[in-house]
Enzyme design. Structure first.
Site: not given
Length: 269
Positions: A130, A174, A209, A178
């Protein structure tokens, strides 16, 4: 990949600390010739490491690093304002900040866990996007690399997940966070097309990661998802970064509201 001339503007990357997707995206912008890069993350020490890595790629780079919590409405707006104040504009924004789920079914998920997951993954992405959109609508567009295509005022890429498309056990909070990012991306793509701003998202699979490999327990938890994907391996952060740079570049000038899946084939299997 886009050539260096595609990135003459200013790049902003959230969730850019350490060796995750955000850091890989920020480094990829630098390696592609972008000379003004702004990064943020809640971990100040790791953010400084990313800044040092970016600056080591070229002597003429300007890097603005500001630590903070993107799920805070005050910080998201303040950070974007600092970027505009420092660099004059924002041309490419990649919103990478996110956290893992709690691996529990809904009746075992506490309200605190639900809020934590959604505050970062959805609220934080929405607040960042935004603020970025607000800045982009006020700036002049950059020329396109191809004069036949319209100029681009800005491009935003939100990082969603393969689990925003498909489900798996003990992942409802989760997955919902998403999926919300994907829906937000489509809505903003519609609303800001008239401003020559493109908004897309990437749905990564299991990426190598620290978030996914920090413990042996985590590795074992994710192994079935890795084995399901036809390519049967984790992706590299750089492989997601390459896709983010493409979507930001003017070479993706007719890509709007897309969810680019980067998952080794997980969702097709």
């Amino acid at each position: 990949m886009p050539d260096e001339s595609s990135f003459s503007g200013v790049a902003l990357v959230t969730g850019a600390a350490g060796t995750g997707i955000g850091a890989a995206v920020a480094l990829a912008f630098a390696e592609a010739g972008c000379q003004r890069i702004a990064i943020t993350d809640v971990n100040e020490e790791l953010l400084d490491q990313t800044k040092s890595k970016i600056k080591s790629t070229a002597s003429n780079l300007e890097v603005l690093a500001v630590a903070g919590d993107i799920s805070s409405s005050d910080f998201a707006e303040t950070f974007v304002n600092k970027v505009v104040s420092s660099f004059g504009r924002i041309d490419y924004a990649v919103n990478c900040a996110g956290i893992m789920g709690n691996n529990q079914i809904s009746t075992e998920t506490t309200l605190d866990d639900f809020d934590k997951i959604n505050n970062v993954n959805y609220r934080g992405c929405w607040l960042s996007s935004r603020a970025e959109l607000n800045a982009m609508t006020k700036q002049d567009p950059l020329p396109n690399h191809d004069s036949r295509r319209p100029p681009q005022r800005g491009s935003i890429v939100n990082i969603a997940s393969q689990l925003g498309i498909v489900g798996r056990p003990a992942c409802s909070a989760y997955s919902a966070s998403k999926a919300a990012v994907m829906a937000m991306t489509r809505g903003d793509a519609i609303d800001y097309s008239e401003h020559h701003i493109r908004v897309n998202c990437i749905c990564p699979g299991i990426i190598d990661t620290p978030m996914t490999t920090s413990t042996e327990e985590r590795k074992q938890l994710l192994k079935p998802a890795i084995d399901i994907a036809p390519m049967r391996r984790m992706g590299l952060p750089q492989e997601v970064a390459d896709c983010a740079l493409f979507l930001c570049s003017s070479k993706a000038s007719f890509v709007q509201g897309a969810a680019l899946v980067v998952d080794g084939g997980y969702v097709i299997n």
